[in-house]
Design a protein around this motif. Sequence first.
Motif, PDB file in Angstrom:
ATOM      1  N   GLU A  39      14.219  16.820  39.879  1.00 27.56           N
ATOM      2  CA  GLU A  39      13.456  17.960  39.376  1.00 27.56           C
ATOM      3  C   GLU A  39      14.126  18.558  38.148  1.00 27.56           C
ATOM      4  O   GLU A  39      15.343  18.530  37.990  1.00 27.56           O
ATOM      5  CB  GLU A  39      13.308  19.022  40.472  1.00 27.56           C
ATOM      6  CG  GLU A  39      12.408  18.575  41.623  1.00 27.56           C
ATOM      7  CD  GLU A  39      12.142  19.701  42.610  1.00 27.56           C
ATOM      8  OE1 GLU A  39      12.082  20.873  42.174  1.00 27.56           O
ATOM      9  OE2 GLU A  39      12.002  19.399  43.810  1.00 27.56           O
ATOM     10  N   ALA A  40      13.295  19.112  37.270  1.00 24.28           N
ATOM     11  CA  ALA A  40      13.790  19.674  36.016  1.00 24.28           C
ATOM     12  C   ALA A  40      14.587  20.947  36.251  1.00 24.28           C
ATOM     13  O   ALA A  40      14.349  21.685  37.208  1.00 24.28           O
ATOM     14  CB  ALA A  40      12.623  19.958  35.080  1.00 24.28           C
ATOM     15  N   GLU A  41      15.518  21.192  35.351  1.00 24.04           N
ATOM     16  CA  GLU A  41      16.346  22.396  35.436  1.00 24.04           C
ATOM     17  C   GLU A  41      15.527  23.647  35.153  1.00 24.04           C
ATOM     18  O   GLU A  41      15.744  24.703  35.733  1.00 24.04           O
ATOM     19  CB  GLU A  41      17.498  22.264  34.437  1.00 24.04           C
ATOM     20  CG  GLU A  41      18.480  23.409  34.431  1.00 24.04           C
ATOM     21  CD  GLU A  41      19.621  23.152  33.462  1.00 24.04           C
ATOM     22  OE1 GLU A  41      19.927  24.053  32.653  1.00 24.04           O
ATOM     23  OE2 GLU A  41      20.195  22.045  33.510  1.00 24.04           O
ATOM     24  N   GLU A  42      14.570  23.537  34.229  1.00 22.99           N
ATOM     25  CA  GLU A  42      13.764  24.689  33.853  1.00 22.99           C
ATOM     26  C   GLU A  42      12.303  24.278  33.760  1.00 22.99           C
ATOM     27  O   GLU A  42      11.970  23.323  33.065  1.00 22.99           O
ATOM     28  CB  GLU A  42      14.237  25.248  32.512  1.00 22.99           C
ATOM     29  CG  GLU A  42      13.592  26.572  32.142  1.00 22.99           C
ATOM     30  CD  GLU A  42      14.234  27.194  30.908  1.00 22.99           C
ATOM     31  OE1 GLU A  42      13.528  27.909  30.182  1.00 22.99           O
ATOM     32  OE2 GLU A  42      15.437  26.950  30.685  1.00 22.99           O
ATOM     33  N   CYS A  43      11.427  24.983  34.473  1.00 20.55           N
ATOM     34  CA  CYS A  43      10.002  24.656  34.533  1.00 20.55           C
ATOM     35  C   CYS A  43       9.171  25.799  33.948  1.00 20.55           C
ATOM     36  O   CYS A  43       9.675  26.907  33.755  1.00 20.55           O
ATOM     37  CB  CYS A  43       9.572  24.396  35.981  1.00 20.55           C
ATOM     38  SG  CYS A  43      10.301  22.898  36.691  1.00 20.55           S
TER      39      CYS A  43
END
Length: 360
Positions: A39-43
């Motif tokens: 999963e991405a660090e910042e969404c």
Amino acid sequence: MGDETEKGGMSRRSFLKGLGALAVLALPACRRAQQFAVEAEECPEWMLPGETVCYTTCMPWATGAIPMLAVCHQGLPIALQSNPLYEKIRRGVPAFAQAALLDLYSAQRPSSPTRAGKKHPMQAIRSSLRAWSRLLHEGRNMAFLSPAGYSAIRKEQVMELSRFSGASFYTYDPAAAPRVSGFPELEALQEAAFGPAVQFDTGFGTLQELTERLPQLETLFIFTPADPAAFDATFARALENSKAETVRLGLLQPDRTAQLSLYTIPQTHFLEEWGAEADAAGNLCLRQPVTRPLREALSEADVLHALLNNGELPATDGTAPSAAWEWLQRVAPHAKADLKKGFIAAAAPHPQAPEITPAT
């Protein structure tokens, strides 16, 4: 929350309408993102925990990879967003890249390989890969036509393939072709369609050089997203008259190149693959499968891996990552940590300005 997302996000309902409900309903029912995805660090701020998940990825492109976030709902990508950690380098996701999401769900994606225009089981392709691998190891004349752009995984695989005397490598993509100058309006259209006018030095031969060598080839693999036979009549004639076993990987239904090839193999969408490509600023953008393949398909990296390894490929049941995962770890040893951000700064070559063709 119901069916609608907040703060400008694409709703699941509008997404289904945009794609066409029938096309989506025709997909296999259970297609969750692979357990190996990070999963991405910042969404995006509009995403709600538990409703949607976002992953870093990138779209391969001839003039430099396009980094982005893939927003997924119930295991399926519903939107492509700008990566906020990348905003200082490139803002937004171009319209043509946004539209590429539709190709993932397209009803024109082939459901089966073909041989001589007739359906051919994927298991038979796996057997053929073992035979092609033997030919490669025997030093027989085998060529590969790849997309333009810089792929760190392709570079590693080509280094291994180059050990075999009969292997040769070529590249083709109209988006990386020299631009025409002299008309400002045309130059603006070219940049809008293809991106900045840059090229990567891969050391591969040209389509013209491949055309000249076709009579000596025994096997030819074509991985380009573009359709070279449709763009180049000389290549099309040479391909039609060639005695080589031609294998065409393609994402959508057969194009002109596929029609002139003995084999066609369904190709994975970039959202279904691992990858590592250079952007136009010299960063290495990482790619991961944000959903399991919606069709039985192979990537370029899968095929090259199989040729190097006696035709062997991992099982397709999702219990193990695809063959490209181990290649990604070679070029990005800290891939799982790097995938949270989506790119490795200054880890790739810079492209070069191409030759400019004056308008006549």
